[in-house]
Write a protein that holds these residues in place. Structure first.
Motif, PDB file in Angstrom:
ATOM      1  N   GLU A  57       0.810  -1.206   0.000  1.00 21.47           N
ATOM      2  CA  GLU A  57       0.000   0.000   0.000  1.00 21.47           C
ATOM      3  C   GLU A  57       0.852   1.269   0.000  1.00 21.47           C
ATOM      4  O   GLU A  57       0.332   2.374   0.171  1.00 21.47           O
ATOM      5  CB  GLU A  57      -0.932   0.001   1.206  1.00 21.47           C
ATOM      6  CG  GLU A  57      -1.936  -1.153   1.171  1.00 21.47           C
ATOM      7  CD  GLU A  57      -2.870  -1.156   2.370  1.00 21.47           C
ATOM      8  OE1 GLU A  57      -2.643  -0.330   3.285  1.00 21.47           O
ATOM      9  OE2 GLU A  57      -3.806  -1.962   2.391  1.00 21.47           O
ATOM     10  N   ALA A 170     -18.445  -3.142   0.197  1.00 17.41           N
ATOM     11  CA  ALA A 170     -17.214  -3.157   0.981  1.00 17.41           C
ATOM     12  C   ALA A 170     -17.523  -3.127   2.477  1.00 17.41           C
ATOM     13  O   ALA A 170     -18.464  -2.468   2.936  1.00 17.41           O
ATOM     14  CB  ALA A 170     -16.338  -1.972   0.603  1.00 17.41           C
ATOM     15  N   SER A 172     -15.984  -2.482   6.520  1.00 15.73           N
ATOM     16  CA  SER A 172     -15.137  -1.466   7.147  1.00 15.73           C
ATOM     17  C   SER A 172     -14.353  -2.092   8.285  1.00 15.73           C
ATOM     18  O   SER A 172     -14.745  -3.126   8.836  1.00 15.73           O
ATOM     19  CB  SER A 172     -15.995  -0.309   7.671  1.00 15.73           C
ATOM     20  OG  SER A 172     -16.926  -0.772   8.629  1.00 15.73           O
ATOM     21  N   GLY A 176      -8.038  -1.560   8.565  1.00  8.36           N
ATOM     22  CA  GLY A 176      -8.187  -1.733   7.117  1.00  8.36           C
ATOM     23  C   GLY A 176      -8.544  -3.163   6.783  1.00  8.36           C
ATOM     24  O   GLY A 176      -8.028  -4.110   7.392  1.00  8.36           O
ATOM     25  N   GLY A 194      -7.051  -7.328  -0.809  1.00  7.95           N
ATOM     26  CA  GLY A 194      -7.164  -5.905  -1.094  1.00  7.95           C
ATOM     27  C   GLY A 194      -8.610  -5.451  -1.118  1.00  7.95           C
ATOM     28  O   GLY A 194      -9.448  -5.924  -0.349  1.00  7.95           O
ATOM     29  N   THR A 195      -8.918  -4.557  -2.037  1.00 12.12           N
ATOM     30  CA  THR A 195     -10.236  -3.912  -2.065  1.00 12.12           C
ATOM     31  C   THR A 195     -11.224  -4.585  -3.008  1.00 12.12           C
ATOM     32  O   THR A 195     -12.351  -4.113  -3.150  1.00 12.12           O
ATOM     33  CB  THR A 195     -10.073  -2.443  -2.485  1.00 12.12           C
ATOM     34  OG1 THR A 195      -9.468  -2.387  -3.788  1.00 12.12           O
ATOM     35  CG2 THR A 195      -9.206  -1.685  -1.488  1.00 12.12           C
ATOM     36  N   THR A 197     -14.153  -6.530  -4.443  1.00 11.13           N
ATOM     37  CA  THR A 197     -15.428  -6.928  -3.840  1.00 11.13           C
ATOM     38  C   THR A 197     -16.249  -7.784  -4.797  1.00 11.13           C
ATOM     39  O   THR A 197     -17.469  -7.678  -4.873  1.00 11.13           O
ATOM     40  CB  THR A 197     -16.238  -5.692  -3.411  1.00 11.13           C
ATOM     41  OG1 THR A 197     -16.403  -4.832  -4.550  1.00 11.13           O
ATOM     42  CG2 THR A 197     -15.550  -4.948  -2.283  1.00 11.13           C
TER      43      THR A 197
END
Length: 654
Positions: A57, A170, A172, A176, A194-195, A197
């Motif tokens: 990151e 996503a 929370s 992270g 990672g992000t 979804t």
């Protein structure tokens, strides 16, 4: 045809234990912006798979890295891909592969491995982990004890006969979210890092309901509760079921090497219109090592893993129109075939083992019960579980899990001579039956494990003498879903006299030395116990030629002596239909009853199949109640897929 059999489920105590316990994840401390996440993959009777994902990151690329970890007693790493690994005193040291693996800023890099475990083992997650000498946790795990929120909004996207794509909102977390896990029946069916979804779950059964949920995890290993579930039904299997008597299986071989000089890519299967007409693609070939196991190599004569899963294809070359990336976990023909299946959900892809050159170790591999079990286990693990090896020069590897829908055996030939390097024994006949049964048993076990059906087929010889010497036909057909029967290479330039290479019926005055016809071949299988509906007739997408041929009494060059093989672009005496159809200065001749065509210009003679001959062959196959048509090989057709279109139209009655 394969008959249903009831098989007791294998004991999977370890899998159950893993399903009930959270998977291990730990953040890296070598740099504040770098995280290493470990996730468990599939588990089977003797092993499991896992993956480390480095997540960067930070604002700069991580150019080099070293991960060290240990495993609980009774477990060990058996193979690893996308990295080099060394073991000393129970500690595994993982470093970038020879081609380098910088982790880009804002990106990630995955390292997969297969592990083994001994009886009684109840845990396989790493016991210790460091990156660049610092604890992977970056300090006490108690510093982050809060789990992420449960993901909401789980919904279904595209479905195929064997896969479902899911997406969600996503979650929370106070530090992270590191990734998500898709659960089915309490077990992890897919995971992301990672992000991301969304995820695709493969290896499912057609027209079947499945219930999924999703949970989030953070870098400290905290996992959320699973969000609300969603139930999804896969699409009906509209392309690979049993077509029944007089069936319309359309099987095409895609050659690994066709992407080079022939410039025939998986994309061409789609753009030619061929993919929508096929039920099966057989990928040729998988190799078998001297010690009797499926293996991959990246050296001439042994294999081309670069073509299989390492080569990057640009946007203009790809089935989906998107270019491969350097860090993509699966590339090459395998990824392109996966994209082809996504575009044509009814299409099945089988891995074909052996072939003319790579059958040389099959007699040894089939010799004993132990050697048969070892061969089949290795093939199932590599191709159906998708555990591909790390091979220098092949680039990224990833996993081929879910790509292949079964195994095609291409042993040339049991108990008979094939390639000069091949070993054969009289007892191959019985050993081949035992080998096929071992494949069927292990495929049945895999079906029971993951609820997905796998097909088993074989390419079988045309010569009645080879059929008698090598096949216990009645017993074999109990375990095969279908077999493809050689309907070509009856004659060629290894003989001095011109002749047909794929005639349906016997030819009066055939000078030999051996006389063949598809009719006699098919009858030989039926006489030995085969159901015609389980026999798929092979046809050639190429021709064979001679030069120095006199006209003869009929002026057509048939059954005349020659001075040798005609010139071909890749090897003497052979050329593709797409080239032969455009030859000038030749006269086209036919024998309509035999479904045979040939070209002759007063000196050079080519026996080949054009669309008219294909329609004649399909009409004959339908009259006999055969189970469909197989083509060797797809790269011989023209850009419009003319031969496959003729086959498809004739099977549909057009």
């Amino acid at each position: 045809m394969k008959t249903p059999r009831i098989r007791p489920a294998a004991a999977m105590a370890l899998a159950a234990a893993l399903a009930m316990s959270p998977l291990y994840a730990a953040p890296a401390a070598a740099a504040a912006d770098v995280t290493v996440v470990y996730t468990e993959g599939q588990t089977w009777e003797t092993g499991y798979s896992g993956q480390f994902t480095i997540i960067n990151e930070g604002d700069t690329a991580l150019q080099d890295w070293t991960i060290e970890f240990s495993l609980p007693d009774g477990t060990a790493v058996s193979s690893m891909w996308n990295a080099d690994v060394a073991e000393s005193g129970g500690t595994y040291t993982v470093t970038p592969p020879s081609w380098g693996a910088p982790v880009p800023a804002g990106g990630s890099y995955g390292i997969g491995f297969n592990g083994s475990f001994s009886a009684g083992t109840t845990a396989t997650e790493p016991a210790t982990c460091t990156i660049d000498g610092a604890p992977c946790s970056g300090g006490s795990p108690s510093e982050d004890t809060a789990a992420p929120s449960a993901p909401a909004g789980l919904r279904s996207g595209a479905q195929t006969a064997d896969s479902v794509t899911l997406s969600w909102d996503a979650a929370s977390d106070d530090v992270g979210v590191a990734g998500y896990e898709v659960l089915r029946g309490g077990e992890v069916a897919a995971s992301t890092t990672g992000t991301a979804t969304s995820a695709t779950v493969g290896g499912l059964a057609a027209d079947t309901e499945y219930t999924f949920s999703v949970r989030a995890y953070d870098a400290a290993g905290n996992r959320s509760a699973a969000g609300d579930p969603v139930t999804v039904r896969t699409s009906p299997d509209d392309g690979g079921g049993d077509p029944g008597p007089g069936g319309d299986r359309r099987v095409g071989y895609f050659t690994q090497w066709g992407i080079y000089a022939r410039d025939y890519l998986v994309q061409d299967v789609d753009t030619s219109g061929t993919a929508e007409k096929l039920t099966h693609v057989n990928y040729a070939f998988g190799n078998v090592s001297a010690d009797g196991q499926c293996f991959m190599a990246n050296q001439p004569g042994e294999g081309d893993a670069y073509a299989d899963y390492g080569r990057s294809f640009g946007a203009a070359e790809s089935v989906d129109g998107d270019a491969d990336t350097w860090d993509q976990p699966l590339r090459g023909n395998f990824n392109q075939l996966r994209e082809l299946k996504e575009k044509h959900p009814g299409l099945k892809v089988l891995i074909s083992l052996g072939g003319w050159t790579w059958s040389k170790n099959l007699s040894d591999a089939a010799l004993t019960a132990e050697s048969r079990e070892r061969l089949v286990s290795s093939c199932v693990d590599m191709y159906l579980r998708g555990n591909l090896p790390v091979i220098d020069g092949a680039g990224g590897t990833g996993s081929a899990a879910g790509l292949f829908d079964g195994i095609d055996l291409d042993w040339e030939w049991p108990a008979s001579a094939g390639h000069p390097d091949n070993t054969f024994r009289p007892e191959d006949k019985q050993n081949f039956t035992a080998l096929v049964q071992e494949f069927r048993d292990q495929l049945d076990a895999l079906e029971a494990e993951n609820g997905r059906q796998y097909e088993l087929s074989s390419f079988m010889a045309a010569d009645p003498e080879k059929i008698e010497a090598g096949y216990e036909v009645g017993a074999l057909m109990e375990d095969f879903d279908f077999v493809t029967v050689q309907g070509y290479d009856f004659h060629g330039a290894w003989e001095d006299t011109t002749n047909h290479q794929s005639n349906l019926t016997p030819i009066p005055g055939d000078p030999g030395p051996d006389t063949y016809s598809t009719q006699e071949t098919i009858q030989a299988y039926i006489d030995r116990g085969a159901d015609p509906a389980d026999l798929v007739m092979g046809v050639p997408f190429y021709g064979r030629g001679w030069t120095g041929v006199p006209a003869g009494p009929d002026g057509d060059g048939l059954h005349q002596s020659s001075s040798g093989a005609a010139q071909g672009p890749f090897e003497s005496g052979i050329d593709d239909y797409k080239n032969l159809k455009d030859l000038t200065g030749y006269t086209l001749h036919r024998d309509d009853e035999a479904g045979a065509a040939w070209l002759y210009n007063g000196s050079t003679f080519w026996t080949f199949d054009d669309p008219t001959a294909m329609r004649q062959k399909v009409a004959w196959a339908k009259e006999q109640g055969l189970g469909g048509i197989m083509a060797w090989s797809l790269d011989g057709d023209d850009a419009q897929g003319s031969l496959m279109a003729a086959i498809d139209g004739a099977l549909d009655g057009a």
